[in-house]
Design a protein around this motif. Structure first.
Motif, mmCIF file in Angstrom:
data_model
loop_
_atom_site.group_PDB
_atom_site.id
_atom_site.type_symbol
_atom_site.label_atom_id
_atom_site.label_comp_id
_atom_site.label_asym_id
_atom_site.label_seq_id
_atom_site.Cartn_x
_atom_site.Cartn_y
_atom_site.Cartn_z
ATOM 1 N N ARG A 1 -10.285 -22.515 -36.274
ATOM 2 C CA ARG A 1 -10.597 -21.109 -36.005
ATOM 3 C C ARG A 1 -9.342 -20.251 -36.109
ATOM 4 N N PHE A 2 -8.229 -20.777 -35.584
ATOM 5 C CA PHE A 2 -6.970 -20.032 -35.622
ATOM 6 C C PHE A 2 -6.512 -19.808 -37.061
ATOM 7 N N ILE B 1 -0.003 -13.896 -36.289
ATOM 8 C CA ILE B 1 0.043 -15.331 -35.979
ATOM 9 C C ILE B 1 0.217 -15.586 -34.481
ATOM 10 N N PRO B 2 1.273 -15.058 -33.825
ATOM 11 C CA PRO B 2 1.385 -15.319 -32.380
ATOM 12 C C PRO B 2 0.275 -14.670 -31.570
ATOM 13 N N TYR B 3 -0.155 -13.460 -31.976
ATOM 14 C CA TYR B 3 -1.189 -12.779 -31.187
ATOM 15 C C TYR B 3 -2.503 -13.553 -31.236
ATOM 16 N N ILE C 1 -2.195 -17.260 -29.610
ATOM 17 C CA ILE C 1 -2.084 -17.302 -28.146
ATOM 18 C C ILE C 1 -3.332 -16.733 -27.491
ATOM 19 N N ASP C 2 -3.863 -15.639 -28.021
ATOM 20 C CA ASP C 2 -5.082 -15.038 -27.471
ATOM 21 C C ASP C 2 -6.224 -16.048 -27.479
ATOM 22 N N LEU C 3 -6.424 -16.711 -28.609
ATOM 23 C CA LEU C 3 -7.499 -17.687 -28.734
ATOM 24 C C LEU C 3 -7.266 -18.896 -27.836
ATOM 25 N N ALA C 4 -6.034 -19.432 -27.845
ATOM 26 C CA ALA C 4 -5.728 -20.626 -27.057
ATOM 27 C C ALA C 4 -5.878 -20.370 -25.554
ATOM 28 N N VAL C 5 -5.388 -19.227 -25.097
ATOM 29 C CA VAL C 5 -5.478 -18.913 -23.661
ATOM 30 C C VAL C 5 -6.927 -18.705 -23.253
ATOM 31 N N TYR C 6 -7.708 -17.989 -24.084
ATOM 32 C CA TYR C 6 -9.115 -17.763 -23.743
ATOM 33 C C TYR C 6 -9.869 -19.082 -23.662
ATOM 34 N N GLU C 7 -9.671 -19.965 -24.646
ATOM 35 C CA GLU C 7 -10.358 -21.252 -24.645
ATOM 36 C C GLU C 7 -9.929 -22.111 -23.465
ATOM 37 N N THR C 8 -8.636 -22.088 -23.140
ATOM 38 C CA THR C 8 -8.127 -22.871 -22.009
ATOM 39 C C THR C 8 -8.725 -22.389 -20.694
ATOM 40 N N CYS D 1 -1.421 -11.986 -22.857
ATOM 41 C CA CYS D 1 -0.488 -13.017 -23.326
ATOM 42 C C CYS D 1 -0.226 -12.878 -24.827
ATOM 43 N N GLY D 2 -1.281 -12.589 -25.583
ATOM 44 C CA GLY D 2 -1.120 -12.408 -27.029
ATOM 45 C C GLY D 2 -0.237 -11.222 -27.356
ATOM 46 N N GLN D 3 -0.429 -10.110 -26.640
ATOM 47 C CA GLN D 3 0.378 -8.917 -26.883
ATOM 48 C C GLN D 3 1.834 -9.132 -26.483
ATOM 49 N N LEU D 4 2.042 -9.842 -25.402
ATOM 50 C CA LEU D 4 3.412 -10.104 -24.934
ATOM 51 C C LEU D 4 4.202 -10.880 -25.987
ATOM 52 N N ALA D 5 3.537 -11.835 -26.633
ATOM 53 C CA ALA D 5 4.217 -12.665 -27.642
ATOM 54 C C ALA D 5 4.501 -11.897 -28.923
#
Length: 390
Positions: free
Chosen positions: A204-205, A268-270, A273-280, A311-315
């Protein structure tokens, strides 16, 4: 099939991804739940009274802690289409839709609802978005612009209406970008050769990031126009078309792609990280509380969306700041044309690492209201369009 068996299979689909029955395996994959074999065995043992590691009807009905999930597809959709939280950024991984949703037209209803929610959300938070752009471009050690001074400066220069400069183009570009991103995402999924309806998080990423690059490449001139309109002084441009004409006449076609490289790199980082954090966060909640209630509730969904977006925006924020400064170079008096790496070095030398995060405060302040407004409007439009949800 006996109702009790259906209930057992539905619940096991949520708890145990090692269940090899086709319906259970598919359901857990759609949910994206990750649970170890040991955890699944503990759940089974809590109901198994005779040590056979199987649960019959008598054991099931005597289990007081479990409430059967009667509509597993509904639970899946409750989580799945709650990822459309628009915070004004354009780097999210597109949502996924089943073949049934394609055929019944629910896909386009979801997209329309998401577009409408994004338009309302961005309009409500536009003053904070414009303030962020001003702080990114004009903020420095010599001009330590804060939230109150920035808002006061905008109102003094152009009145209350000036708080929404650049919002028109920001809303207009939602529809073409969403459509392009979704179509590209579907095509990339096919090119990846996946026979599954739902991709894994890594797939997905990759597919989402590539789709984002394609969509952003197409509509990027609108991003430049948004920045220029947000920075304009009163009477500088008559409107969107006048702004485009002046840029084209004075700077040429290449001006519409200034800041393109850092913008693409920021996806790429947004997105990742956005997807990974939401899924986690989703999986953590389901593992901890899914045994009692499979439905997360509004506040859980809003919290997951807010934290993952933040988190995505911070990165990706330093890249977003450099992109905005490159887009604005010709609009700022005395500004020289500096490359992406040159701007990074310049900011680090003159302002330090904190200079890469100028405007971060209003950017974060808009996340919670943007996510909340987007969710409420999204649900309301879905209901109006006849999209069923719990």
């Amino acid at each position: 099939m006996c109702p009790s068996i259906i209930q057992i299979k539905s619940r096991s689909s949520i708890l145990n991804r090692t269940d090899y029955r086709p319906s259970s395996s598919r359901s857990s994959r759609d949910l994206g739940v990750h649970i170890s074999l040991q955890q699944a065995e503990r759940v089974l043992q809590s109901m198994d009274k005779n040590g056979t590691m199987t649960v019959d009807w008598n054991e099931w009905k005597k289990s007081p802690t479990l409430q059967p999930a009667e509509n597993l597809p509904e639970i899946i959709l409750y989580w799945k289409h709650s990822t459309i939280f628009d915070v004004g950024e354009n780097m999210m991984v597109p949502d996924e839709f089943t073949s049934e949703e394609h055929m019944t037209g629910m896909l386009w209803r979801h997209l329309v609802a998401g577009g409408g929610a994004g338009a309302v959300s961005r309009t409500c938070t536009a003053p904070l978005d414009r303030l962020k752009v001003l702080m990114q471009v004009h903020g420095s050690h010599g001009n330590n612009m804060c939230i109150m001074s920035g808002l006061t400066q905008m109102i003094k220069e152009g009145g209350m209406r000036s708080l929404w400069r650049g919002n028109g183009i920001n809303v207009i570009k939602i529809a073409p970008e969403s459509a392009l991103k979704f179509m590209a995402y579907e095509q990339i999924k096919r090119l990846m050769g996946s026979s599954q309806e739902t991709l894994g998080i890594t797939e997905r990423f990759v597919a989402g990031s590539l789709a984002g690059v394609i969509a952003q490449s197409t509509i990027y001139p609108m991003e430049v126009l948004k920045t220029r309109l947000a920075l304009r002084k009163t009477s500088q441009y008559k409107g969107i078309s006048d702004c485009a004409k002046q840029i084209l006449k004075g700077e040429g076609m290449t001006a519409f792609y200034k800041g393109y490289v850092p913008n693409m790199l920021g996806i790429i980082p947004y997105a990742g990280i956005d997807l990974a954090v939401y899924e986690t966060l989703k999986n953590t909640w389901l593992q901890r509380y899914g045994t009692d209630d499979a439905y997360p509730g509004v506040f859980v969904l809003l919290a997951c969306g807010t934290v993952s977006s933040t988190c995505g925006q911070l990165a990706s924020y330093p890249l977003a700041l450099v992109r905005t400064r490159m887009q604005a170079q010709a609009a700022v008096e005395g500004a020289s044309q500096v490359s992406m790496t040159g701007l990074f070095k310049q900011i680090m030398k003159t302002e330090g690492p904190t200079g890469l995060y100028r405007g971060l405060t209003p950017n974060f302040l808009k996340v919670i209201p943007a996510v909340s407004i987007s969710y409420v409007v999204y649900e309301h439009i879905k209901t109006t369009l006849g999209v069923q949800s719990r």
